[in-house]
Scaffold this motif. Sequence first.
Motif, PDB file in Angstrom:
ATOM      1  N   LEU A 110     -15.329 -75.286  44.079  1.00 22.80           N
ATOM      2  CA  LEU A 110     -14.734 -74.576  45.218  1.00 22.80           C
ATOM      3  C   LEU A 110     -14.961 -73.069  45.135  1.00 22.80           C
ATOM      4  N   ASN A 111     -14.552 -72.468  44.027  1.00 18.29           N
ATOM      5  CA  ASN A 111     -14.634 -71.009  43.924  1.00 18.29           C
ATOM      6  C   ASN A 111     -16.047 -70.471  44.082  1.00 18.29           C
ATOM      7  N   SER A 112     -17.033 -71.162  43.513  1.00 18.43           N
ATOM      8  CA  SER A 112     -18.408 -70.652  43.582  1.00 18.43           C
ATOM      9  C   SER A 112     -18.892 -70.568  45.020  1.00 18.43           C
ATOM     10  N   HIS A 113     -18.553 -71.551  45.849  1.00 15.45           N
ATOM     11  CA  HIS A 113     -18.928 -71.539  47.264  1.00 15.45           C
ATOM     12  C   HIS A 113     -18.314 -70.323  47.967  1.00 15.45           C
ATOM     13  N   ILE A 114     -17.033 -70.092  47.673  1.00 16.16           N
ATOM     14  CA  ILE A 114     -16.302 -69.011  48.331  1.00 16.16           C
ATOM     15  C   ILE A 114     -16.811 -67.644  47.879  1.00 16.16           C
ATOM     16  N   ILE A 115     -17.021 -67.477  46.577  1.00 17.58           N
ATOM     17  CA  ILE A 115     -17.376 -66.161  46.041  1.00 17.58           C
ATOM     18  C   ILE A 115     -18.778 -65.735  46.471  1.00 17.58           C
ATOM     19  N   ILE A 116     -19.743 -66.658  46.462  1.00 17.45           N
ATOM     20  CA  ILE A 116     -21.089 -66.280  46.906  1.00 17.45           C
ATOM     21  C   ILE A 116     -21.076 -65.958  48.397  1.00 17.45           C
ATOM     22  N   THR A 117     -20.302 -66.718  49.167  1.00 19.44           N
ATOM     23  CA  THR A 117     -20.165 -66.396  50.596  1.00 19.44           C
ATOM     24  C   THR A 117     -19.571 -65.014  50.777  1.00 19.44           C
ATOM     25  N   ARG A 118     -18.572 -64.689  49.957  1.00 19.64           N
ATOM     26  CA  ARG A 118     -17.953 -63.371  50.026  1.00 19.64           C
ATOM     27  C   ARG A 118     -18.972 -62.258  49.749  1.00 19.64           C
ATOM     28  N   LEU A 119     -19.913 -62.512  48.842  1.00 21.43           N
ATOM     29  CA  LEU A 119     -20.955 -61.538  48.535  1.00 21.43           C
ATOM     30  C   LEU A 119     -21.934 -61.348  49.698  1.00 21.43           C
ATOM     31  N   LEU A 120     -22.221 -62.445  50.403  1.00 18.52           N
ATOM     32  CA  LEU A 120     -23.241 -62.408  51.447  1.00 18.52           C
ATOM     33  C   LEU A 120     -22.723 -61.964  52.808  1.00 18.52           C
ATOM     34  N   LEU A 121     -21.474 -62.258  53.111  1.00 10.71           N
ATOM     35  CA  LEU A 121     -20.969 -62.018  54.460  1.00 10.71           C
ATOM     36  C   LEU A 121     -21.095 -60.573  54.949  1.00 10.71           C
ATOM     37  N   PRO A 122     -20.758 -59.572  54.138  1.00 16.25           N
ATOM     38  CA  PRO A 122     -20.894 -58.199  54.644  1.00 16.25           C
ATOM     39  C   PRO A 122     -22.316 -57.881  55.092  1.00 16.25           C
ATOM     40  N   TYR A 123     -23.311 -58.360  54.337  1.00 20.49           N
ATOM     41  CA  TYR A 123     -24.709 -58.120  54.697  1.00 20.49           C
ATOM     42  C   TYR A 123     -25.070 -58.867  55.977  1.00 20.49           C
ATOM     43  N   PHE A 124     -24.700 -60.153  56.063  1.00 22.99           N
ATOM     44  CA  PHE A 124     -25.003 -60.937  57.259  1.00 22.99           C
ATOM     45  C   PHE A 124     -24.352 -60.330  58.502  1.00 22.99           C
ATOM     46  N   LYS A 125     -23.120 -59.840  58.351  1.00 25.75           N
ATOM     47  CA  LYS A 125     -22.440 -59.218  59.490  1.00 25.75           C
ATOM     48  C   LYS A 125     -23.118 -57.911  59.897  1.00 25.75           C
TER      49      LYS A 125
END
Length: 242
Positions: A110-125
Amino acid sequence: LHSILTYMLLNKNIIVTGSSSGIGLSITKALLKNKANVFGISRRNPNFSNKNYHHIQFDLSNIETEYKKLSSFIKEKPIDGFISNAGTGKLDSLENFSPKQISEFIKLNLNSHIIITRLLLPYFKTINNGFLIYIGSEASYKVGKYGSIYSACKFGLRGFVKSIRIETSLNNIKVTQINPGIVKTPFYNNLKISPGKEQDEFIEPNDIADIIIDVLKMRIGTVIDEINLTSQKQIIKFKSKN
């Protein structure tokens, strides 16, 4: 259609977790076939070579302690998409899990999915683009015996993905979750259950890869939110105690 998709994925930088075997390996090979650059995150290097495959040795069960390493990598590359696949299975009564095992299991599943998404979202946005595809499980919406911790992770992942889908809807970020039933991979080697032997008693890893390619074919503006798939007969084989 194949040539169009190849053009769409040509030189795109895509992160795939759990890329060294099973579903992740099939996804990786499908993306490479369509000329994408794959950055595969796993503990082991897969047993193949391709000039467009770049391995990142990383233990996702320790993602919190190695957060800076992954963050630095992501900042160096213009990432176009993320396929979050890594996970492990352990089916047992809750009392047979130690507190440490529970913590490590949740970190990976669970955590790995969330944390990598957290890293990528600012760039994607910032670029107003990108895609996020999560490999969930039948256990994301259906529970079974001895699946308390596994289902907790998969139900949690599904809730996370549904929320992120809404959060990113105005940022041109596509979010999809795929929930397969029993897939014929090494995932079940150490579990109490296994896929059946007949063709209609299991899902092939390539089936998942094909679905991801279909998801990526969708026109801009249309998103496949969630896909559930099972084998035709939906038979679960319980292994002998011997």
